[in-house]
Design a protein around this motif. Structure first.
Motif, PDB file in Angstrom:
ATOM      1  N   THR A  67       0.845  -1.183   0.000  1.00 36.74           N
ATOM      2  CA  THR A  67       0.000   0.000   0.000  1.00 36.74           C
ATOM      3  C   THR A  67       0.888   1.244   0.000  1.00 36.74           C
ATOM      4  OG1 THR A  67      -1.729  -1.138   1.255  1.00 36.74           O
ATOM      5  CG2 THR A  67      -1.825   1.265   1.172  1.00 36.74           C
ATOM      6  N   ILE A  68       0.652   2.114  -0.966  1.00 35.68           N
ATOM      7  CA  ILE A  68       1.380   3.385  -1.030  1.00 35.68           C
ATOM      8  C   ILE A  68       0.477   4.479  -0.479  1.00 35.68           C
ATOM      9  CG2 ILE A  68       0.646   3.886  -3.408  1.00 35.68           C
ATOM     10  CD1 ILE A  68       3.434   5.130  -3.863  1.00 35.68           C
ATOM     11  N   SER A  69       1.086   5.391   0.271  1.00 39.45           N
ATOM     12  CA  SER A  69       0.318   6.497   0.836  1.00 39.45           C
ATOM     13  C   SER A  69       1.236   7.714   0.942  1.00 39.45           C
ATOM     14  CB  SER A  69      -0.244   6.127   2.208  1.00 39.45           C
ATOM     15  OG  SER A  69       0.793   5.841   3.129  1.00 39.45           O
ATOM     16  N   ARG A  70       0.633   8.841   1.191  1.00 35.64           N
ATOM     17  CA  ARG A  70       1.431  10.058   1.322  1.00 35.64           C
ATOM     18  C   ARG A  70       0.901  10.920   2.454  1.00 35.64           C
ATOM     19  NH1 ARG A  70       1.423  12.920  -4.261  1.00 35.64           N
ATOM     20  NH2 ARG A  70       1.975  14.830  -3.154  1.00 35.64           N
ATOM     21  N   ASP A  71       1.803  11.595   3.122  1.00 35.74           N
ATOM     22  CA  ASP A  71       1.462  12.552   4.178  1.00 35.74           C
ATOM     23  C   ASP A  71       2.030  13.895   3.734  1.00 35.74           C
ATOM     24  OD1 ASP A  71       1.319  14.166   6.443  1.00 35.74           O
ATOM     25  OD2 ASP A  71       1.594  12.480   7.808  1.00 35.74           O
ATOM     26  N   ASN A  72       1.178  14.727   3.192  1.00 33.56           N
ATOM     27  CA  ASN A  72       1.654  16.007   2.651  1.00 33.56           C
ATOM     28  C   ASN A  72       2.240  16.896   3.738  1.00 33.56           C
ATOM     29  OD1 ASN A  72       0.929  15.257   0.067  1.00 33.56           O
ATOM     30  ND2 ASN A  72      -1.093  16.216   0.200  1.00 33.56           N
ATOM     31  N   ALA A  73       1.686  16.812   4.934  1.00 33.52           N
ATOM     32  CA  ALA A  73       2.179  17.651   6.031  1.00 33.52           C
ATOM     33  C   ALA A  73       3.611  17.280   6.413  1.00 33.52           C
ATOM     34  CB  ALA A  73       1.263  17.522   7.240  1.00 33.52           C
ATOM     35  N   LYS A  74       3.948  16.004   6.239  1.00 32.81           N
ATOM     36  CA  LYS A  74       5.299  15.543   6.572  1.00 32.81           C
ATOM     37  C   LYS A  74       6.182  15.418   5.346  1.00 32.81           C
ATOM     38  CE  LYS A  74       3.949  12.991  10.727  1.00 32.81           C
ATOM     39  NZ  LYS A  74       3.960  11.679  11.413  1.00 32.81           N
ATOM     40  N   ASN A  75       5.643  15.764   4.181  1.00 27.82           N
ATOM     41  CA  ASN A  75       6.414  15.648   2.935  1.00 27.82           C
ATOM     42  C   ASN A  75       7.025  14.256   2.797  1.00 27.82           C
ATOM     43  OD1 ASN A  75       6.067  18.323   1.831  1.00 27.82           O
ATOM     44  ND2 ASN A  75       7.382  19.047   3.487  1.00 27.82           N
TER      45      ASN A  75
END
Length: 114
Positions: A67-75
Motif C-alpha cells: 500500500t502506497i500512501s502520502r502525508d503532505n504535512a510531513k512531505n
C-alpha cells in the motif's frame, strides 16, 4: 529537492516492512511519486505510484500486499509492504512518476528470507 528512501531491512517471508520516502522541500512540487525496485540481475521496475490527488496504481506482483500512501504535512510518501516474499528482495527507490534522473538516490535494501 531530494527524495530519500529509508526503512529497509531483513525480514522473514510473510513479514512486513514500511518504507519511507522523505522529500526535502515540498511534496506538492511533484504531481506523482513512485516507488521502484531493482532486484539483483534485473532491471529496475515500478512498484507503485501515488498522485497529488491520492490516486494509486500498483504492479500486478504487489497488488493486495503493498500500500502506497502520502502525508503532505510531513512531505513523506510511504510504502507499506505486507506478506513479503523472497522475490520482493531488492533495492527500493523513490522518485517522481514518471522518474527523473535527477532524483535517483541510493535506495534502501529489502531482503526477504525464506
Amino acid at each position: 529537492v531530494q527524495l530519500q528512501a529509508s526503512g529497509g531491512g531483513l525480514v522473514q517471508a510473510g513479514g512486513s516492512l514500511r518504507l519511507s520516502c522523505a522529500v526535502s522541500g515540498s511534496i506538492s512540487a511533484f504531481n506523482a511519486v513512485g516507488w521502484y525496485r531493482q532486484a539483483p540481475g534485473k532491471q529496475r521496475e515500478l512498484v507503485a505510484h501515488i498522485t497529488s490527488g491520492g490516486s494509486t496504481n500498483y504492479a500486478d506482483s504487489v497488488k493486495g500486499r503493498f500500500t502506497i500512501s502520502r502525508d503532505n504535512a510531513k512531505n513523506t510518501v510511504y510504502l507499506q509492504m505486507n506478506s513479503l516474499k523472497p522475490e520482493d528482495t531488492a533495492v527500493y527507490y523513490c522518485n517522481t512518476y514518471p522518474p527523473s534522473r535527477r532524483y535517483w538516490g541510493q535506495g534502501t535494501l529489502v531482503t526477504v528470507s525464506s
